[in-house]
Structures are given as structure tokens and as C-alpha cells.
Design an enzyme around this catalytic site. Structure first.
Site, mmCIF file in Angstrom:
data_model
loop_
_atom_site.group_PDB
_atom_site.id
_atom_site.type_symbol
_atom_site.label_atom_id
_atom_site.label_comp_id
_atom_site.label_asym_id
_atom_site.label_seq_id
_atom_site.Cartn_x
_atom_site.Cartn_y
_atom_site.Cartn_z
ATOM 1 N N SER A 26 0.677 -1.093 0.004
ATOM 2 C CA SER A 26 0.126 -0.063 0.004
ATOM 3 C C SER A 26 0.952 1.189 0.002
ATOM 4 O O SER A 26 1.899 1.370 0.458
ATOM 5 C CB SER A 26 -0.875 -0.182 1.490
ATOM 6 O OG SER A 26 -1.441 1.173 1.296
ATOM 7 N N TYR A 58 -1.828 -0.551 10.781
ATOM 8 C CA TYR A 58 -1.920 -1.210 9.342
ATOM 9 C C TYR A 58 -0.764 -1.216 8.354
ATOM 10 O O TYR A 58 -0.028 -2.073 7.970
ATOM 11 C CB TYR A 58 -3.150 -0.860 8.683
ATOM 12 C CG TYR A 58 -3.426 -1.161 7.436
ATOM 13 C CD1 TYR A 58 -3.571 -2.538 7.105
ATOM 14 C CD2 TYR A 58 -3.242 -0.252 6.239
ATOM 15 C CE1 TYR A 58 -3.952 -2.816 5.602
ATOM 16 C CE2 TYR A 58 -3.289 -0.484 4.774
ATOM 17 C CZ TYR A 58 -3.566 -1.862 4.398
ATOM 18 O OH TYR A 58 -3.717 -2.151 3.312
ATOM 19 N N LYS A 109 2.133 -3.834 6.545
ATOM 20 C CA LYS A 109 2.688 -3.759 5.145
ATOM 21 C C LYS A 109 4.242 -3.667 4.841
ATOM 22 O O LYS A 109 4.847 -4.454 4.489
ATOM 23 C CB LYS A 109 1.813 -2.837 4.542
ATOM 24 C CG LYS A 109 0.441 -3.259 4.195
ATOM 25 C CD LYS A 109 0.033 -4.479 3.527
ATOM 26 C CE LYS A 109 -1.373 -4.671 3.362
ATOM 27 N NZ LYS A 109 -1.679 -5.957 2.611
#
Ligand code: NAD
Ligand code: WQD
Length: 356
Positions: A137, A161, A165
Site C-alpha cells: 500500500s 496497518y 505492510k
């Protein structure tokens, strides 16, 4: 072309798709089938419906899409599935993706996203599967030092989050460097929106949508009274946040390009997937009103904590490396999102596992 080649070889290549029942995964499965591959879907349906798989079959006419209900943290099951279906590669979508929730429940995110990816990679090693495409992302970049973000921009995620990643990217890079026989394509998505033009598959968030486009679409269809616009005092042309929105079908096509690059050469890569164009919240609202013919009432409220004012991709490397660039516009994204939302106002129908 790949479809013809595979047909002539008598058997299509099978690709394991963890998270294949979800939003981006389901669109990628359609493109895989269109190109002559067979996706083998693994999903625990924590954020998706088995009905999406039935829709994939409906769009493509493929009746032979295997679906296994499993959690990627079950390494032995992943080894079994990779071996049984003789998968040649993995396109890995499985994970949790809500930024706010990741701040409240970080361990769930580390478990699903990091431990899950570790388990999957361990299974690939055991099964001898040599290629992985990973959903990363743009959130890994964090606060922009310079814009547009290039792939060499420093990485400094600002929420759990994004950290998960980043952690998986590091794990993949170390694994590739160890020459374990696995090459990796790390894809950093910007803001995926829209739906398949058939309107049969699309994003179906649980509860109140966190993201702009599904919220706007639910306002248009009458499920929510108005949109809260998070801040109109940013240093952007109209004061609202600016993002690089990418049509989910363009994104799905990029996965095929990445897969074929990995299958054709031993090199690994990390690449931005965006259009290079920034649109504001108000641009999106206006485009959606035009596409749907509906008014989107809105209220300006405080900025959402953690939001960045503006960011967009430098997509140059994606073109150089993969020969891929976006072709669909914001208007296309809104038209197709509306086809999905108006045709499925409450999302996918409830279907019991095993019934689709
Ligand atoms: P999604 O929630 O629709 O799809 C994820 C799928 O993975 C779901 O079907 C879910 O049920 C499944 N899943 C989750 N944990 C699992 C586990 N432990 N085992 C098996 N299945 C599991 O999300 P999406 O928007 O399609 O995103 C796909 C991937 O792309 C995610 O990894 C996400 O972090 C990443 N990504 C998404 C966006 C975005 O804005 N949508 C942007 C950048 C990156
Ligand atoms: C877009 C713009 C909001 C909702 C998130 C993740 C990112 C990536 C993509 C996974 C912003 C504004 C939003 C609303 C609004 N996901 N907005 N009202 O935050 O850019 O990115 O999804 O990897 O990691 O952070 O996307 O769609 O939530 O917001 O005004 O109800 O819309 O402030 O400017 P975001 P978004």
C-alpha cells in the site's frame, strides 16, 4: 493470448489467490480467468462473501474455480492446497485493511497480516512454489517528504496497518535475498475504487464504510443521509483531501502484468500502482453525482486524525517495468461503482458457505 497458449498446452496455470473472495481479489480472479489462468481461491471470509465467487463464475462462465475456506495462518493447509492444485504462483490479498481498527486492535493486524504472510511464505517454501505477488500500500510511505511518491521515497508508516505492510515488504526482501527460490512482486496500491463494469462484483464493506467511495455510493443509494467531508481547510485547491484513485479493473490488470513478469524472469520488484493524478474529495463527489444522477448531500466536519492532506503516485516505473498504466478515468470509476451499488444496494446476498 495467454489464454490461447495455455489452452494449446492443454492445461491452464493455477494461481493460488488468498483473499480472492474480497474486493480486489475477486476482480483479479476475473482477469486471471480472462487470460486463461485458473485462480484457486483461499479465504476465511472474515471480510467477504462466498457470493462473490458465484459472481466471478457468472461474469467469466468458468465453472471450475476452486474455493477453499481456510485461514492463511494454517500453514499445513496452505501446503496441502498448493500441492494438490499444483499452483505455480501466489497472488496474496489476504489481510485486514482498516487503518482505524488497526490502531485499536494492533495484534489482530500483526497476526493476520504479518503472521499470515509468514505462514504463507513458509508453505510456499515447503511446496516449492516460486513466485508471489503481494498487495502492499502507498500507506508505507507515510508523511510525504516529496511528491509524487516514487518507489525510493523513504518508508515511514504512521499506523499499525501500514507497519504490517512494511513488515511484510521487509520479510519478502530478505527472503528474496536469501535465494530461497522465490521471487516477489510488491505492489503498492494507491486508492482503489470502482467495480467491474458488469456491476456484479464490487466492494461490500461490513458496517459503516471507512473509505470515501463506498460511503458516497451508499449515500447515493439512500442507505446513509449525507457524507461527512473530513476537513476543508487543507492546503489543496479546494481545501479537501487529495488522493490518487485507481479503477479496480486497472489494478486487477496490473496483477496479471506483475505475475507474468515474475513467471518470465527471476528478478523481484517493488512498484507503485496509481494513475499519477490527484483528485479531491469534492472532485469525487461531483463525478459521482454526474454518474449516478443523484445528489450527494454533504457536511464539512473536522479533519480525520491521521489523514494526510494530499498524495499521489509517480507511475513511471510501472510503465517501464510492466508496460502497464491506468486507462480508466474518475468518470469510469464512478459509473462502475454506481452500477455495482445500484444493482446491489445492500451488497452481496447472504449465502451460506458451500452454497455458492
Ligand atoms: P478485502 O477485505 O475485500 O479482501 C481481503 C480478503 O482477505 C477478504 O476476502 C478476507 O476475508 C480475506 N482474509 C483476511 N484475512 C484472512 C486470513 N487470515 N486468511 C484468509 N483470508 C483472509 O480487501 P481488499 O480491498 O480487496 O484488499 C486486498 C489487499 O490489498 C489487502 O491485503 C489490503 O491490505 C491491500 N490493499 C487494499 C487497499 C484498498 O484500499 N482496498 C489499498 C492498498 C492495499
Ligand atoms: C480518501 C479521502 C478522507 C471518508 C485508505 C488507507 C490506505 C489505503 C486506501 C489500504 C481522504 C476523505 C473519507 C469519508 C471523507 N488502504 N473522506 N469522508 O485514507 O486515503 O486511504 O484507503 O491500504 O492505507 O488509509 O482513503 O477513502 O478513507 O479517504 O471526507 O467519509 O476522503 O479524509 O481525504 P485514504 P479514504
Amino acid at each position: 493470448m495467454a489464454g490461447i497458449t495455455n489452452f494449446m498446452q492443454g492445461r491452464s496455470k493455477r494461481i493460488l489467490v488468498p483473499g480472492g473472495a474480497g474486493y480486489i481479489g475477486s476482480h483479479t480472479c476475473v482477469e486471471l480467468i480472462n487470460r486463461g489462468y485458473t485462480p484457486v481461491i483461499v479465504d476465511n471470509f472474515v471480510n467477504s462473501s462466498i457470493a462473490s465467487v458465484d459472481r466471478i463464475r457468472q461474469i467469466t462462465g468458468a465453472n471450475d474455480v476452486p474455493v477453499i475456506e481456510a485461514d492463511i495462518r494454517d500453514t499445513a493447509e496452505m501446503v496441502r492446497v498448493l500441492r494438490e492444485h499444483e499452483c505455480e504462483a501466489v497472488i496474496h490479498f489476504a489481510g485486514l485493511k482498516a487503518v482505524g481498527e488497526s490502531t485499536a486492535q494492533p495484534l489482530d493486524y500483526y497476526s493476520n497480516n504479518v503472521q499470515g504472510s509468514l505462514s504463507l511464505l513458509e508453505a510456499m517454501k515447503q511446496a516449492g512454489t516460486g513466485h508471489i505477488v503481494f498487495s502492499s500500500s502507498a500507506t508505507v510511505y507515510g508523511t510525504p517528504v516529496s511528491l509524487p511518491y516514487t518507489e525510493s521515497h523513504p518508508l515511514a508508516p504512521t499506523n499499525p496497518y501500514g507497519m504490517t505492510k512494511y513488515a511484510v515488504e521487509l520479510m519478502l526482501n530478505d527472503l528474496v535475498a536469501s535465494r530461497a527460490g522465490i521471487n516477489a512482486g510488491i505492489l503498492r496500491y494507491f486508492n482503489p475504487i470502482g467495480a467491474h463494469p458488469s456491476g456484479l462484483i464490487g466492494e461490500d464493506p461490513n458496517g459503516v464504510p471507512n473509505n470515501l467511495m463506498p460511503f458516497v455510493a451508499q449515500v447515493a443509494v439512500g442507505r446513509r443521509p449525507h457524507l461527512n467531508v473530513f476537513g476543508n481547510d487543507y492546503d489543496t485547491p479546494d481545501g479537501t483531501g487529495v488522493r490518487d484513485y485507481i479503477h479496480v479493473v486497472d489494478l486487477a490488470e496490473a496483477h496479471i502484468a506483475a505475475l507474468e513478469k515474475l513467471l518470465a524472469s527471476p528478478d523481484s520488484f517493488t512498484v507503485n500502482l496509481g494513475s499519477g493524478i490527484g483528485h479531491s474529495v469534492l472532485d469525487v463527489v461531483k463525478a459521482f453525482e454526474q454518474a449516478s444522477g443523484r445528489d450527494i448531500p454533504l457536511e464539512f466536519v473536522d479533519r480525520r486524525p491521521g489523514d494526510l492532506p494530499a498524495y499521489w503516485a509517480d507511475p513511471t516505473y510501472a510503465m517501464e517495468l510492466l508496460g502497464w498504466q491506468t486507462r480508466l478515468t474518475l468518470e469510469d470509476m464512478c459509473r462502475d461503482q454506481w452500477a455495482w451499488q445500484s444493482g446491489n444496494p445492500n451488497g452481496y446476498p447472504d449465502v451460506k458457505i458451500g452454497a455458492a
